[in-house]
Design a protein around this motif. Sequence first.
Motif, PDB file in Angstrom:
ATOM      1  N   LEU A   1       0.956  -1.156   0.123  1.00 32.58           N
ATOM      2  CA  LEU A   1      -0.052  -0.103   0.035  1.00 32.58           C
ATOM      3  C   LEU A   1       0.872   1.254   0.038  1.00 32.58           C
ATOM      4  O   LEU A   1       0.522   2.247  -0.418  1.00 32.58           O
ATOM      5  CB  LEU A   1      -1.008   0.147   1.309  1.00 32.58           C
ATOM      6  CG  LEU A   1      -2.105  -1.161   1.247  1.00 32.58           C
ATOM      7  CD1 LEU A   1      -2.648  -1.106   2.488  1.00 32.58           C
ATOM      8  CD2 LEU A   1      -3.044  -0.909   0.133  1.00 32.58           C
ATOM      9  N   PHE A   2       2.061   1.126   0.484  1.00 29.64           N
ATOM     10  CA  PHE A   2       2.880   2.372   0.652  1.00 29.64           C
ATOM     11  C   PHE A   2       4.004   2.360  -0.662  1.00 29.64           C
ATOM     12  O   PHE A   2       4.699   3.488  -0.519  1.00 29.64           O
ATOM     13  CB  PHE A   2       3.563   2.356   1.954  1.00 29.64           C
ATOM     14  CG  PHE A   2       2.534   2.265   3.273  1.00 29.64           C
ATOM     15  CD1 PHE A   2       2.077   3.485   3.728  1.00 29.64           C
ATOM     16  CD2 PHE A   2       2.276   0.939   3.748  1.00 29.64           C
ATOM     17  CE1 PHE A   2       1.099   3.398   4.556  1.00 29.64           C
ATOM     18  CE2 PHE A   2       1.477   1.112   4.910  1.00 29.64           C
ATOM     19  CZ  PHE A   2       0.864   1.978   5.545  1.00 29.64           C
ATOM     20  N   THR A   3       3.878   1.546  -1.306  1.00 31.50           N
ATOM     21  CA  THR A   3       4.905   1.948  -2.602  1.00 31.50           C
ATOM     22  C   THR A   3       4.162   2.733  -3.563  1.00 31.50           C
ATOM     23  O   THR A   3       2.889   3.028  -3.418  1.00 31.50           O
ATOM     24  CB  THR A   3       4.944   0.479  -3.272  1.00 31.50           C
ATOM     25  OG1 THR A   3       3.705  -0.180  -3.562  1.00 31.50           O
ATOM     26  CG2 THR A   3       5.436  -0.684  -2.333  1.00 31.50           C
ATOM     27  N   ARG A   4       4.928   3.138  -4.597  1.00 38.47           N
ATOM     28  CA  ARG A   4       4.235   4.067  -5.431  1.00 38.47           C
ATOM     29  C   ARG A   4       3.206   3.587  -6.222  1.00 38.47           C
ATOM     30  O   ARG A   4       2.386   4.093  -6.420  1.00 38.47           O
ATOM     31  CB  ARG A   4       5.596   4.444  -6.405  1.00 38.47           C
ATOM     32  CG  ARG A   4       5.125   5.330  -7.624  1.00 38.47           C
ATOM     33  CD  ARG A   4       6.068   5.781  -8.501  1.00 38.47           C
ATOM     34  NE  ARG A   4       7.160   6.673  -7.807  1.00 38.47           N
ATOM     35  CZ  ARG A   4       8.276   6.984  -8.333  1.00 38.47           C
ATOM     36  NH1 ARG A   4       8.505   6.752  -9.695  1.00 38.47           N
ATOM     37  NH2 ARG A   4       9.341   7.712  -7.465  1.00 38.47           N
ATOM     38  N   LEU A   5       3.419   2.247  -6.635  1.00 38.68           N
ATOM     39  CA  LEU A   5       2.241   1.667  -7.360  1.00 38.68           C
ATOM     40  C   LEU A   5       0.894   1.393  -6.467  1.00 38.68           C
ATOM     41  O   LEU A   5       0.046   1.634  -7.079  1.00 38.68           O
ATOM     42  CB  LEU A   5       2.697   0.147  -7.634  1.00 38.68           C
ATOM     43  CG  LEU A   5       1.547  -0.611  -8.464  1.00 38.68           C
ATOM     44  CD1 LEU A   5       1.244   0.072  -9.694  1.00 38.68           C
ATOM     45  CD2 LEU A   5       2.254  -2.064  -8.854  1.00 38.68           C
TER      46      LEU A   5
ATOM     47  N   ARG B   1      -7.195   0.779 -19.981  1.00 35.47           N
ATOM     48  CA  ARG B   1      -5.908   1.100 -20.070  1.00 35.47           C
ATOM     49  C   ARG B   1      -4.891   0.135 -20.328  1.00 35.47           C
ATOM     50  O   ARG B   1      -3.588   0.526 -20.413  1.00 35.47           O
ATOM     51  CB  ARG B   1      -5.656   2.235 -19.261  1.00 35.47           C
ATOM     52  CG  ARG B   1      -6.470   3.590 -19.307  1.00 35.47           C
ATOM     53  CD  ARG B   1      -5.869   4.583 -18.583  1.00 35.47           C
ATOM     54  NE  ARG B   1      -5.571   4.387 -17.181  1.00 35.47           N
ATOM     55  CZ  ARG B   1      -6.436   4.902 -16.396  1.00 35.47           C
ATOM     56  NH1 ARG B   1      -7.557   5.557 -16.734  1.00 35.47           N
ATOM     57  NH2 ARG B   1      -6.279   4.532 -15.094  1.00 35.47           N
ATOM     58  N   SER B   2      -5.208  -1.282 -20.237  1.00 34.08           N
ATOM     59  CA  SER B   2      -4.165  -2.443 -20.010  1.00 34.08           C
ATOM     60  C   SER B   2      -3.467  -2.218 -19.106  1.00 34.08           C
ATOM     61  O   SER B   2      -2.230  -3.060 -19.100  1.00 34.08           O
ATOM     62  CB  SER B   2      -3.641  -2.342 -21.609  1.00 34.08           C
ATOM     63  OG  SER B   2      -4.456  -2.709 -22.537  1.00 34.08           O
ATOM     64  N   GLU B   3      -3.754  -1.729 -17.866  1.00 32.46           N
ATOM     65  CA  GLU B   3      -2.843  -1.708 -16.842  1.00 32.46           C
ATOM     66  C   GLU B   3      -2.917  -2.923 -15.934  1.00 32.46           C
ATOM     67  O   GLU B   3      -1.876  -3.346 -15.336  1.00 32.46           O
ATOM     68  CB  GLU B   3      -3.230  -0.263 -15.974  1.00 32.46           C
ATOM     69  CG  GLU B   3      -2.623   0.882 -16.501  1.00 32.46           C
ATOM     70  CD  GLU B   3      -3.305   2.039 -15.887  1.00 32.46           C
ATOM     71  OE1 GLU B   3      -2.512   2.875 -15.008  1.00 32.46           O
ATOM     72  OE2 GLU B   3      -4.527   2.525 -15.613  1.00 32.46           O
ATOM     73  N   LEU B   4      -4.014  -3.517 -15.811  1.00 30.62           N
ATOM     74  CA  LEU B   4      -4.196  -4.665 -15.398  1.00 30.62           C
ATOM     75  C   LEU B   4      -3.424  -5.894 -16.095  1.00 30.62           C
ATOM     76  O   LEU B   4      -2.786  -6.704 -15.427  1.00 30.62           O
ATOM     77  CB  LEU B   4      -5.963  -5.283 -15.363  1.00 30.62           C
ATOM     78  CG  LEU B   4      -6.608  -4.581 -14.440  1.00 30.62           C
ATOM     79  CD1 LEU B   4      -8.228  -5.194 -14.332  1.00 30.62           C
ATOM     80  CD2 LEU B   4      -6.219  -4.465 -13.088  1.00 30.62           C
ATOM     81  N   VAL B   5      -3.383  -5.899 -17.328  1.00 25.42           N
ATOM     82  CA  VAL B   5      -2.427  -6.951 -17.980  1.00 25.42           C
ATOM     83  C   VAL B   5      -0.932  -6.490 -17.681  1.00 25.42           C
ATOM     84  O   VAL B   5      -0.295  -7.565 -17.243  1.00 25.42           O
ATOM     85  CB  VAL B   5      -2.679  -6.478 -19.658  1.00 25.42           C
ATOM     86  CG1 VAL B   5      -1.716  -7.384 -20.290  1.00 25.42           C
ATOM     87  CG2 VAL B   5      -4.137  -6.731 -19.969  1.00 25.42           C
TER      88      VAL B   5
ATOM     89  N   SER C   1       3.934  -8.208 -14.633  1.00 25.01           N
ATOM     90  CA  SER C   1       5.020  -7.801 -14.153  1.00 25.01           C
ATOM     91  C   SER C   1       4.984  -8.829 -12.797  1.00 25.01           C
ATOM     92  O   SER C   1       5.839  -8.721 -11.811  1.00 25.01           O
ATOM     93  CB  SER C   1       4.902  -6.278 -13.502  1.00 25.01           C
ATOM     94  OG  SER C   1       3.806  -6.080 -12.915  1.00 25.01           O
ATOM     95  N   GLY C   2       4.082  -9.925 -12.566  1.00 30.19           N
ATOM     96  CA  GLY C   2       4.096 -10.514 -11.362  1.00 30.19           C
ATOM     97  C   GLY C   2       3.208 -10.059 -10.266  1.00 30.19           C
ATOM     98  O   GLY C   2       3.343 -10.820  -9.153  1.00 30.19           O
ATOM     99  N   VAL C   3       2.419  -9.161 -10.602  1.00 32.03           N
ATOM    100  CA  VAL C   3       1.413  -8.418  -9.050  1.00 32.03           C
ATOM    101  C   VAL C   3       0.379  -9.355  -9.418  1.00 32.03           C
ATOM    102  O   VAL C   3      -0.563  -9.279 -10.347  1.00 32.03           O
ATOM    103  CB  VAL C   3       1.464  -7.151  -9.374  1.00 32.03           C
ATOM    104  CG1 VAL C   3       0.446  -6.565  -8.181  1.00 32.03           C
ATOM    105  CG2 VAL C   3       2.914  -6.240  -9.595  1.00 32.03           C
ATOM    106  N   SER C   4      -0.064 -10.099  -8.376  1.00 29.55           N
ATOM    107  CA  SER C   4      -1.248 -10.766  -8.285  1.00 29.55           C
ATOM    108  C   SER C   4      -2.500 -10.146  -8.182  1.00 29.55           C
ATOM    109  O   SER C   4      -2.555  -8.812  -7.486  1.00 29.55           O
ATOM    110  CB  SER C   4      -1.168 -11.966  -7.176  1.00 29.55           C
ATOM    111  OG  SER C   4      -1.112 -11.332  -5.924  1.00 29.55           O
TER     112      SER C   4
END
Length: 366
Positions: free
Chosen positions: A4-8, A88-92, A97-100
């Motif tokens: 939660l505290f990362t930039r993403l 915007r294909s951000e979920l893809v 990138s390996g984020v579940s």
Amino acid sequence: MGFLFTRLGRYLLRQTLVSIGLTLAGVIATVLLVDIVEQLRALSGRTSLALLEALYLTMLKTPLLVEQTLPFVVLVGTMIAIVRLNRRSELVALRASGVSAWRFLAPTAAAAVALGAISTLALDPAATALYQVYQARANALRDSGAANAAGDIWLRQGDGAQQTVIHADIADPRSGALENVAFLVFDVLPDGALKFSRRIVAARAELRDGFWQLRKVTEAAPGAKPDQYAQLALPTTLRPQALQDRVVDPSTLSFWRLPSFLTESRQAGLAQLRYELRWQALLSAPAFMAAMAAIGAVFCLRLQRLGGMGRMAISGVSIGFGLYFANRLISAFASAESIPPVIAAWAPALAGLFAAMAFISYVEDG
């Protein structure tokens, strides 16, 4: 939680909050428009400041309406946020990138829980306070102080030594006064049984701090001649606000007021089921918000290129509404003493949340 505290994580949280904020703005605009028209209709011909008064009354009433619609705001806002990320294909990119889904939905869940906590701790007290001002102002404008007084009121007060049943033909919750009131006083015997002690009838009773101030009183005990008094002070365990709390709907009692009210009711032997249900519902609000957000999210995780997003979104909204009405139905069963309040308040929220988590586990983890 570190995600939660990362930039993403902050980016995803911001996207969720923006979508929920836009949805909330749309709901508030709709509420204002509809309620102003309703207030104008109610005040038509009764005041020369109809438009200004209608706007003022609507502003007082809006926080309570927002609190009631907040679960749907969270549901729709979450769906909008996920759909925007999907288009915007951000979920893809996140999946590649390996984020579940567990990680990129964590900010959404955190936002929902935070909104539920804010709703319980801050919005609810403000909404109930403003709604009481709204009721007083509306009654004054409509010249309905007597017409809106509650009728045929039953109360009960007491302690371990005495119990008193109170009946009044008319009660004015704003002034804390009862008209044509009778007090039936019972002594509590060592075995817990009640023995009738005396009956006190008064033309008017005003609830003060620690006592009832009675006027035009007749007091009678079994086998004794009735005594009459111009005024009489009768001790009470009820506080001045207690009368208002007895005749006002539980939804108008704030989160911070409910604990002391429940304690007073328990000491006086009064029915407190509806208020206990309200208390548990406020406590479970963060979990219910999280359930609505989870339901909205899981039906929007389907990739945009696979199609069927519209159908999935409609399914998510339908299930969210179904969960809300199931919550109301179970609350009705609790009011009928068929279900304990704690189960009625927490079961729909936890069921919806666990169902959404099970769906994510099935889709993401196989």
